[in-house]
Design a protein around this motif. Structure first.
Motif, PDB file in Angstrom:
ATOM      1  N   ARG A  32       0.832  -1.209   0.000  1.00  0.00           N
ATOM      2  CA  ARG A  32       0.000   0.000   0.000  1.00  0.00           C
ATOM      3  C   ARG A  32       0.865   1.255   0.000  1.00  0.00           C
ATOM      4  N   GLU A  33       1.937   1.231   0.779  1.00  0.00           N
ATOM      5  CA  GLU A  33       2.827   2.390   0.847  1.00  0.00           C
ATOM      6  C   GLU A  33       3.556   2.611  -0.480  1.00  0.00           C
ATOM      7  N   HIS A  34       3.994   1.530  -1.126  1.00  0.00           N
ATOM      8  CA  HIS A  34       4.629   1.669  -2.439  1.00  0.00           C
ATOM      9  C   HIS A  34       3.649   2.249  -3.455  1.00  0.00           C
ATOM     10  N   TYR A  35       2.411   1.819  -3.389  1.00  0.00           N
ATOM     11  CA  TYR A  35       1.392   2.347  -4.307  1.00  0.00           C
ATOM     12  C   TYR A  35       1.189   3.851  -4.056  1.00  0.00           C
ATOM     13  N   ALA A  36       1.072   4.244  -2.782  1.00  0.00           N
ATOM     14  CA  ALA A  36       0.909   5.663  -2.444  1.00  0.00           C
ATOM     15  C   ALA A  36       2.131   6.463  -2.903  1.00  0.00           C
ATOM     16  N   ALA A  37       3.310   5.877  -2.756  1.00  0.00           N
ATOM     17  CA  ALA A  37       4.536   6.550  -3.207  1.00  0.00           C
ATOM     18  C   ALA A  37       4.501   6.769  -4.714  1.00  0.00           C
ATOM     19  N   GLN A  38       4.076   5.751  -5.446  1.00  0.00           N
ATOM     20  CA  GLN A  38       4.023   5.858  -6.899  1.00  0.00           C
ATOM     21  C   GLN A  38       3.008   6.913  -7.343  1.00  0.00           C
ATOM     22  N   ILE A  39       1.833   6.926  -6.737  1.00  0.00           N
ATOM     23  CA  ILE A  39       0.808   7.923  -7.083  1.00  0.00           C
ATOM     24  C   ILE A  39       1.345   9.337  -6.831  1.00  0.00           C
ATOM     25  N   SER A  40       2.015   9.520  -5.698  1.00  0.00           N
ATOM     26  CA  SER A  40       2.554  10.841  -5.367  1.00  0.00           C
ATOM     27  C   SER A  40       3.659  11.258  -6.332  1.00  0.00           C
ATOM     28  N   ALA A  41       4.535  10.332  -6.704  1.00  0.00           N
ATOM     29  CA  ALA A  41       5.602  10.648  -7.660  1.00  0.00           C
ATOM     30  C   ALA A  41       5.020  11.015  -9.018  1.00  0.00           C
ATOM     31  N   LEU A  42       4.027  10.262  -9.457  1.00  0.00           N
ATOM     32  CA  LEU A  42       3.380  10.566 -10.745  1.00  0.00           C
ATOM     33  C   LEU A  42       2.719  11.946 -10.709  1.00  0.00           C
ATOM     34  N   LYS A  43       2.122  12.300  -9.585  1.00  0.00           N
ATOM     35  CA  LYS A  43       1.503  13.619  -9.439  1.00  0.00           C
ATOM     36  C   LYS A  43       2.573  14.713  -9.526  1.00  0.00           C
ATOM     37  N   ALA A  44       3.723  14.476  -8.890  1.00  0.00           N
ATOM     38  CA  ALA A  44       4.813  15.456  -8.957  1.00  0.00           C
ATOM     39  C   ALA A  44       5.273  15.656 -10.404  1.00  0.00           C
ATOM     40  N   VAL A  45       5.420  14.555 -11.136  1.00  0.00           N
ATOM     41  CA  VAL A  45       5.848  14.643 -12.539  1.00  0.00           C
ATOM     42  C   VAL A  45       4.776  15.335 -13.382  1.00  0.00           C
ATOM     43  N   GLU A  46       3.518  15.004 -13.127  1.00  0.00           N
ATOM     44  CA  GLU A  46       2.413  15.629 -13.867  1.00  0.00           C
ATOM     45  C   GLU A  46       2.411  17.139 -13.660  1.00  0.00           C
ATOM     46  N   LEU A  47       2.618  17.577 -12.422  1.00  0.00           N
ATOM     47  CA  LEU A  47       2.590  19.002 -12.113  1.00  0.00           C
ATOM     48  C   LEU A  47       3.810  19.749 -12.637  1.00  0.00           C
ATOM     49  N   ARG A  48       4.984  19.124 -12.556  1.00  0.00           N
ATOM     50  CA  ARG A  48       6.224  19.785 -12.963  1.00  0.00           C
ATOM     51  C   ARG A  48       7.158  18.799 -13.655  1.00  0.00           C
ATOM     52  N   PRO A  49       6.882  18.485 -14.913  1.00  0.00           N
ATOM     53  CA  PRO A  49       7.771  17.563 -15.626  1.00  0.00           C
ATOM     54  C   PRO A  49       9.135  18.158 -15.930  1.00  0.00           C
ATOM     55  N   ASP A  50       9.324  19.434 -15.626  1.00  0.00           N
ATOM     56  CA  ASP A  50      10.576  20.128 -15.921  1.00  0.00           C
ATOM     57  C   ASP A  50      11.555  20.162 -14.752  1.00  0.00           C
ATOM     58  N   ILE A  51      11.207  19.538 -13.617  1.00  0.00           N
ATOM     59  CA  ILE A  51      12.123  19.502 -12.474  1.00  0.00           C
ATOM     60  C   ILE A  51      12.426  18.040 -12.125  1.00  0.00           C
ATOM     61  N   PRO A  52      13.569  17.794 -11.493  1.00  0.00           N
ATOM     62  CA  PRO A  52      13.991  16.406 -11.254  1.00  0.00           C
ATOM     63  C   PRO A  52      13.265  15.683 -10.120  1.00  0.00           C
ATOM     64  N   ASP A  53      12.610  16.387  -9.234  1.00  0.00           N
ATOM     65  CA  ASP A  53      12.098  15.812  -7.991  1.00  0.00           C
ATOM     66  C   ASP A  53      11.189  14.592  -8.181  1.00  0.00           C
ATOM     67  N   GLY A  54      10.206  14.703  -9.050  1.00  0.00           N
ATOM     68  CA  GLY A  54       9.287  13.588  -9.274  1.00  0.00           C
ATOM     69  C   GLY A  54       9.981  12.380  -9.887  1.00  0.00           C
ATOM     70  N   TYR A  55      10.914  12.634 -10.785  1.00  0.00           N
ATOM     71  CA  TYR A  55      11.657  11.535 -11.414  1.00  0.00           C
ATOM     72  C   TYR A  55      12.587  10.852 -10.404  1.00  0.00           C
ATOM     73  N   MET A  56      13.179  11.655  -9.501  1.00  0.00           N
ATOM     74  CA  MET A  56      14.001  11.074  -8.436  1.00  0.00           C
ATOM     75  C   MET A  56      13.137  10.163  -7.557  1.00  0.00           C
ATOM     76  N   ALA A  57      11.943  10.652  -7.215  1.00  0.00           N
ATOM     77  CA  ALA A  57      11.032   9.851  -6.391  1.00  0.00           C
ATOM     78  C   ALA A  57      10.663   8.553  -7.103  1.00  0.00           C
ATOM     79  N   MET A  58      10.375   8.645  -8.388  1.00  0.00           N
ATOM     80  CA  MET A  58      10.022   7.442  -9.147  1.00  0.00           C
ATOM     81  C   MET A  58      11.213   6.489  -9.240  1.00  0.00           C
ATOM     82  N   GLY A  59      12.400   7.031  -9.412  1.00  0.00           N
ATOM     83  CA  GLY A  59      13.592   6.188  -9.441  1.00  0.00           C
ATOM     84  C   GLY A  59      13.792   5.444  -8.129  1.00  0.00           C
ATOM     85  N   ASN A  60      13.540   6.123  -7.017  1.00  0.00           N
ATOM     86  CA  ASN A  60      13.666   5.474  -5.711  1.00  0.00           C
ATOM     87  C   ASN A  60      12.667   4.335  -5.548  1.00  0.00           C
TER      88      ASN A  60
END
Length: 181
Positions: free
Chosen positions: A58-86
């Motif tokens: 459940r926590e991994h799923y929540a992490a993935q949803i949050s990372a995807l939201k970060a990328v959706e909001l700002r695909p021009d910054i590294p933060d969401g991609y770093m989260a997805m990589g983790n």
């Protein structure tokens, strides 16, 4: 004298849940703040480490949803991609993790710092010790008091076979962080 912030990193599920409450408050104030979503992903991924196996999914799923939201909001910054990589790294999906970390790396416009240490860790994990060492060395120069950077850097030196330099780096880190580093 510098404050050792790495000793203040949450180290239990309870502490990470407190962090999640604070992040959720920030997101309530600004639901379009991509960095908060990326941080939420990191927190959920960290909770998964401490959680029971039934809760970890459940926590991994929540992490993935949050990372995807970060990328959706700002695909021009590294933060969401770093989260997805983790997330992908923690699931041993190394090809996908590499793609996410490479994208994050391509978006970093400032000198590398401790906040990107997981990229160096990832390259060590997949056996590209030379690249890991180069990145971690830059991070160490720019953020010399970041404990994870220092520990990954000394490991990368050792993995490249330079045991004398690795031992010196270990001793330097021990002087900064004590026996528990």
């Amino acid at each position: 004298q510098s404050d050792d912030l790495s000793s203040k990193v949450p180290s239990s599920e309870k502490e990470w849940n407190s962090v999640l409450e604070l992040i959720d408050r920030a997101i309530d104030l600004d639901p379009k703040y991509a960095r908060a979503w990326a941080l939420k992903s990191k927190a959920h991924n960290s909770v998964a480490i401490f959680a029971s196996s039934s809760l970890a999914a459940r926590e991994h799923y929540a992490a993935q949803i949050s990372a995807l939201k970060a990328v959706e909001l700002r695909p021009d910054i590294p933060d969401g991609y770093m989260a997805m990589g983790n997330i992908k790294r923690s699931r041993c999906e190394l090809i996908e993790a590499g793609e996410s970390f490479n994208t994050a790396f391509s978006l970093i416009s400032e000198p590398l710092s401790g906040s990107e240490f997981m990229i160096g860790h990832f390259y060590s994990l997949v056996g590209d010790f030379k690249k890991a060492n180069k990145l971690l060395e830059e991070m160490r120069q720019n953020d010399p008091l970041h404990k994870e950077v220092r520990s990954n850097y000394f490991l990368s030196i050792g993995l490249m076979g330079n045991m004398q330099k690795a031992e010196k780096e270990y001793e330097d880190g021990k002087a900064l962080f004590g026996d528990q580093w």
